[in-house]
Design a protein around this motif. Structure first.
Motif, PDB file in Angstrom:
ATOM      1  N   ILE A   1       0.816  -1.211   0.000  1.00  0.00           N
ATOM      2  CA  ILE A   1       0.000   0.000   0.000  1.00  0.00           C
ATOM      3  C   ILE A   1       0.848   1.258   0.000  1.00  0.00           C
ATOM      4  CG2 ILE A   1      -1.576   1.388   1.427  1.00  0.00           C
ATOM      5  CD1 ILE A   1      -3.038  -1.221   2.085  1.00  0.00           C
ATOM      6  N   PHE A   2       1.859   1.309   0.832  1.00  0.00           N
ATOM      7  CA  PHE A   2       2.613   2.545   0.967  1.00  0.00           C
ATOM      8  C   PHE A   2       3.818   2.631   0.036  1.00  0.00           C
ATOM      9  CE2 PHE A   2       0.307   2.273   4.991  1.00  0.00           C
ATOM     10  CZ  PHE A   2      -0.359   3.492   4.932  1.00  0.00           C
ATOM     11  N   PHE A   3       4.278   1.489  -0.458  1.00  0.00           N
ATOM     12  CA  PHE A   3       5.437   1.520  -1.344  1.00  0.00           C
ATOM     13  C   PHE A   3       5.207   0.743  -2.626  1.00  0.00           C
ATOM     14  CE2 PHE A   3       6.802   1.754   3.122  1.00  0.00           C
ATOM     15  CZ  PHE A   3       7.116   3.100   3.123  1.00  0.00           C
ATOM     16  N   ASP A   4       3.958   0.276  -2.812  1.00  0.00           N
ATOM     17  CA  ASP A   4       3.535  -0.339  -4.078  1.00  0.00           C
ATOM     18  C   ASP A   4       4.546  -1.373  -4.553  1.00  0.00           C
ATOM     19  OD1 ASP A   4       1.702  -0.704  -6.064  1.00  0.00           O
ATOM     20  OD2 ASP A   4       2.505   0.847  -7.376  1.00  0.00           O
ATOM     21  N   LYS A   5       4.906  -2.301  -3.660  1.00  0.00           N
ATOM     22  CA  LYS A   5       5.931  -3.284  -3.978  1.00  0.00           C
ATOM     23  C   LYS A   5       5.539  -4.193  -5.142  1.00  0.00           C
ATOM     24  CE  LYS A   5       9.234  -2.372  -1.090  1.00  0.00           C
ATOM     25  NZ  LYS A   5       9.559  -3.266   0.031  1.00  0.00           N
ATOM     26  N   HIS A   6       4.237  -4.351  -5.391  1.00  0.00           N
ATOM     27  CA  HIS A   6       3.800  -5.229  -6.479  1.00  0.00           C
ATOM     28  C   HIS A   6       3.595  -4.464  -7.782  1.00  0.00           C
ATOM     29  CE1 HIS A   6       3.349  -8.864  -4.130  1.00  0.00           C
ATOM     30  NE2 HIS A   6       2.864  -8.117  -3.174  1.00  0.00           N
ATOM     31  N   GLY A   7       3.740  -3.136  -7.719  1.00  0.00           N
ATOM     32  CA  GLY A   7       3.586  -2.343  -8.934  1.00  0.00           C
ATOM     33  C   GLY A   7       4.936  -2.022  -9.528  1.00  0.00           C
ATOM     34  N   GLY A   8       4.941  -1.401 -10.665  1.00  0.00           N
ATOM     35  CA  GLY A   8       6.173  -0.973 -11.292  1.00  0.00           C
ATOM     36  C   GLY A   8       6.055   0.461 -11.725  1.00  0.00           C
ATOM     37  N   GLU A   9       7.149   1.021 -12.178  1.00  0.00           N
ATOM     38  CA  GLU A   9       7.102   2.415 -12.596  1.00  0.00           C
ATOM     39  C   GLU A   9       6.135   2.608 -13.754  1.00  0.00           C
ATOM     40  OE1 GLU A   9      10.969   3.816 -13.386  1.00  0.00           O
ATOM     41  OE2 GLU A   9      11.704   3.565 -11.341  1.00  0.00           O
ATOM     42  N   GLY A  10       6.029   1.610 -14.608  1.00  0.00           N
ATOM     43  CA  GLY A  10       5.140   1.732 -15.760  1.00  0.00           C
ATOM     44  C   GLY A  10       3.679   1.586 -15.387  1.00  0.00           C
ATOM     45  N   GLU A  11       3.399   0.863 -14.291  1.00  0.00           N
ATOM     46  CA  GLU A  11       2.020   0.608 -13.927  1.00  0.00           C
ATOM     47  C   GLU A  11       1.303   1.878 -13.513  1.00  0.00           C
ATOM     48  OE1 GLU A  11      -0.544  -2.135 -10.810  1.00  0.00           O
ATOM     49  OE2 GLU A  11       1.629  -2.348 -10.959  1.00  0.00           O
ATOM     50  N   GLU A  12       2.023   2.791 -12.904  1.00  0.00           N
ATOM     51  CA  GLU A  12       1.398   4.022 -12.428  1.00  0.00           C
ATOM     52  C   GLU A  12       0.796   4.822 -13.570  1.00  0.00           C
ATOM     53  OE1 GLU A  12       0.084   6.452  -9.483  1.00  0.00           O
ATOM     54  OE2 GLU A  12       1.238   4.603  -9.218  1.00  0.00           O
ATOM     55  N   GLU A  13       1.356   4.701 -14.768  1.00  0.00           N
ATOM     56  CA  GLU A  13       0.861   5.472 -15.902  1.00  0.00           C
ATOM     57  C   GLU A  13      -0.513   5.000 -16.340  1.00  0.00           C
ATOM     58  OE1 GLU A  13       5.318   6.161 -17.791  1.00  0.00           O
ATOM     59  OE2 GLU A  13       3.751   5.191 -18.953  1.00  0.00           O
ATOM     60  N   THR A  14      -0.820   3.704 -16.124  1.00  0.00           N
ATOM     61  CA  THR A  14      -2.097   3.171 -16.564  1.00  0.00           C
ATOM     62  C   THR A  14      -3.141   3.184 -15.459  1.00  0.00           C
ATOM     63  OG1 THR A  14      -1.429   0.920 -15.977  1.00  0.00           O
ATOM     64  CG2 THR A  14      -0.927   1.676 -18.205  1.00  0.00           C
ATOM     65  N   THR A  15      -2.750   3.612 -14.263  1.00  0.00           N
ATOM     66  CA  THR A  15      -3.674   3.667 -13.145  1.00  0.00           C
ATOM     67  C   THR A  15      -4.659   4.810 -13.344  1.00  0.00           C
ATOM     68  OG1 THR A  15      -1.998   2.819 -11.672  1.00  0.00           O
ATOM     69  CG2 THR A  15      -3.871   3.909 -10.644  1.00  0.00           C
ATOM     70  N   PRO A  16      -5.973   4.552 -13.140  1.00  0.00           N
ATOM     71  CA  PRO A  16      -6.934   5.650 -13.254  1.00  0.00           C
ATOM     72  C   PRO A  16      -6.549   6.790 -12.329  1.00  0.00           C
ATOM     73  CG  PRO A  16      -8.046   3.527 -13.049  1.00  0.00           C
ATOM     74  CD  PRO A  16      -6.594   3.274 -12.812  1.00  0.00           C
ATOM     75  N   LYS A  17      -6.683   8.011 -12.799  1.00  0.00           N
ATOM     76  CA  LYS A  17      -6.304   9.171 -11.989  1.00  0.00           C
ATOM     77  C   LYS A  17      -7.426   9.508 -11.026  1.00  0.00           C
ATOM     78  CE  LYS A  17      -3.155  11.075 -15.444  1.00  0.00           C
ATOM     79  NZ  LYS A  17      -2.784  12.233 -16.271  1.00  0.00           N
ATOM     80  N   LEU A  18      -7.487   8.682  -9.970  1.00  0.00           N
ATOM     81  CA  LEU A  18      -8.592   8.796  -9.025  1.00  0.00           C
ATOM     82  C   LEU A  18      -8.642  10.166  -8.358  1.00  0.00           C
ATOM     83  CD1 LEU A  18      -8.248   5.367  -7.214  1.00  0.00           C
ATOM     84  CD2 LEU A  18      -9.822   5.947  -9.046  1.00  0.00           C
ATOM     85  N   LEU A  19      -7.469  10.734  -8.093  1.00  0.00           N
ATOM     86  CA  LEU A  19      -7.416  11.914  -7.257  1.00  0.00           C
ATOM     87  C   LEU A  19      -6.752  13.097  -7.919  1.00  0.00           C
ATOM     88  CD1 LEU A  19      -6.292  10.092  -3.995  1.00  0.00           C
ATOM     89  CD2 LEU A  19      -8.595  10.589  -4.748  1.00  0.00           C
ATOM     90  N   GLU A  20      -6.854  13.202  -9.226  1.00  0.00           N
ATOM     91  CA  GLU A  20      -6.153  14.274  -9.923  1.00  0.00           C
ATOM     92  C   GLU A  20      -6.607  15.633  -9.441  1.00  0.00           C
ATOM     93  OE1 GLU A  20      -6.619  14.393 -14.135  1.00  0.00           O
ATOM     94  OE2 GLU A  20      -4.585  15.097 -14.402  1.00  0.00           O
ATOM     95  N   GLU A  21      -7.916  15.795  -9.290  1.00  0.00           N
ATOM     96  CA  GLU A  21      -8.452  17.075  -8.833  1.00  0.00           C
ATOM     97  C   GLU A  21      -8.874  17.035  -7.372  1.00  0.00           C
ATOM     98  OE1 GLU A  21      -8.273  19.698 -10.584  1.00  0.00           O
ATOM     99  OE2 GLU A  21      -7.584  18.682 -12.386  1.00  0.00           O
ATOM    100  N   SER A  22      -9.379  15.868  -6.954  1.00  0.00           N
ATOM    101  CA  SER A  22      -9.847  15.693  -5.574  1.00  0.00           C
ATOM    102  C   SER A  22      -9.588  14.258  -5.217  1.00  0.00           C
ATOM    103  CB  SER A  22     -11.344  16.014  -5.490  1.00  0.00           C
ATOM    104  OG  SER A  22     -12.083  14.998  -6.133  1.00  0.00           O
ATOM    105  N   PRO A  23      -9.749  13.887  -3.934  1.00  0.00           N
ATOM    106  CA  PRO A  23      -9.483  12.514  -3.539  1.00  0.00           C
ATOM    107  C   PRO A  23     -10.498  11.517  -4.038  1.00  0.00           C
ATOM    108  CG  PRO A  23     -10.316  13.783  -1.693  1.00  0.00           C
ATOM    109  CD  PRO A  23     -10.033  14.750  -2.805  1.00  0.00           C
ATOM    110  N   GLU A  24     -11.551  11.946  -4.700  1.00  0.00           N
ATOM    111  CA  GLU A  24     -12.545  10.973  -5.185  1.00  0.00           C
ATOM    112  C   GLU A  24     -12.230  10.578  -6.635  1.00  0.00           C
ATOM    113  OE1 GLU A  24     -16.671  11.370  -3.859  1.00  0.00           O
ATOM    114  OE2 GLU A  24     -16.062  13.382  -3.244  1.00  0.00           O
TER     115      GLU A  24
END
Length: 233
Positions: free
Chosen positions: A210-233
């Motif tokens: 959760i805090f260090f995204d050990k199962h993710g990679g640098e590339g995965e963050e790009e495809t993650t929905p931008k849940l909180l771009e403007e607000s936390p929702e």
């Protein structure tokens, strides 16, 4: 994280005056950035770490209300968390004052808008990772610090009887500001609090993911929905 007028008047230099620009990077060693975790919270945790982790029921058993008031008066007088010359006290009362301090932070460690999104994540570890990473750096690192401390407490559960679940039941209402808490008597508060206990338990059990995204990679963050771009929702 601004304390309410009734909270012990601790100097908040690391909480208020730190520029976001100076703290927005995450610690490369996967540890909280102690330079921006409020000194009061660190001092409480250190004191209890040194003296109370082997006490059965620590954080669960109530301290003396009279002693808690005396300790609070002492803290307000000296202006910092230092019990070296405090009135005679027990660790259960110190633990109670710590919970009180967290509970009375004006917006909580994790504010209501983020809690709403965490509840909507429905236990999805990666979504929880994304949401928490959008917290203000001070709140983010304080949350990591608290979860790490409580994990250490739970590691002593064979002595203190404080399991991860027990600690989450006690601390979730103090750390996370549920949206329904803003409405006095809102029946949804019980449900939200129960759900946040489960989210916090996920944080305890899946700390690195959760805090260090050990199962993710640098590339995965790009495809993650931008849940909180403007607000936390």
């Amino acid at each position: 994280m601004t304390a309410s007028p009734n909270v012990p008047q601790i100097p908040q230099d690391r909480e208020i005056d730190t520029s976001i620009k100076t703290v927005e990077s995450r610690n490369a060693n996967n540890t909280p950035n102690l330079a921006i975790v409020p000194t009061a919270i660190q001092a409480f945790a250190l004191y209890l770490d040194e003296k109370a982790l082997d006490l059965e029921g620590i954080f669960r058993l109530a301290g003396s209300a009279k002693t808690v008031r005396e300790l609070r008066t002492h803290v307000e007088r000296v202006g910092k968390i230092d019990f070296s010359d405090a009135p005679e006290h027990d660790m259960y009362s110190v633990a109670a004052l710590f919970k009180q301090f967290l509970r009375e932070l004006a917006d909580g460690v994790v504010q209501a808008e983020y809690v709403k999104s965490l509840l909507a994540a429905k236990g999805d570890i990666h979504r929880i990772h994304v949401i928490t990473s959008k917290l203000h750096p001070i709140n983010y690192h304080t949350l990591i610090f608290l979860i790490e401390f409580l994990r250490k407490v739970s590691e002593m559960s064979f002595i203190n009887k404080m399991t991860s679940q027990n600690l989450c039941i006690i601390f979730a209402p103090n750390i996370f500001r549920c949206p329904s808490a803003e409405k006095v008597g809102d029946p949804a508060l019980v449900t939200e609090t129960g759900q946040m206990v489960e989210v916090m338990n996920l944080m305890m059990e899946n700390f690195d993911e959760i805090f260090f995204d050990k199962h993710g990679g640098e590339g995965e963050e790009e495809t993650t929905p931008k849940l909180l771009e403007e607000s936390p929702e």
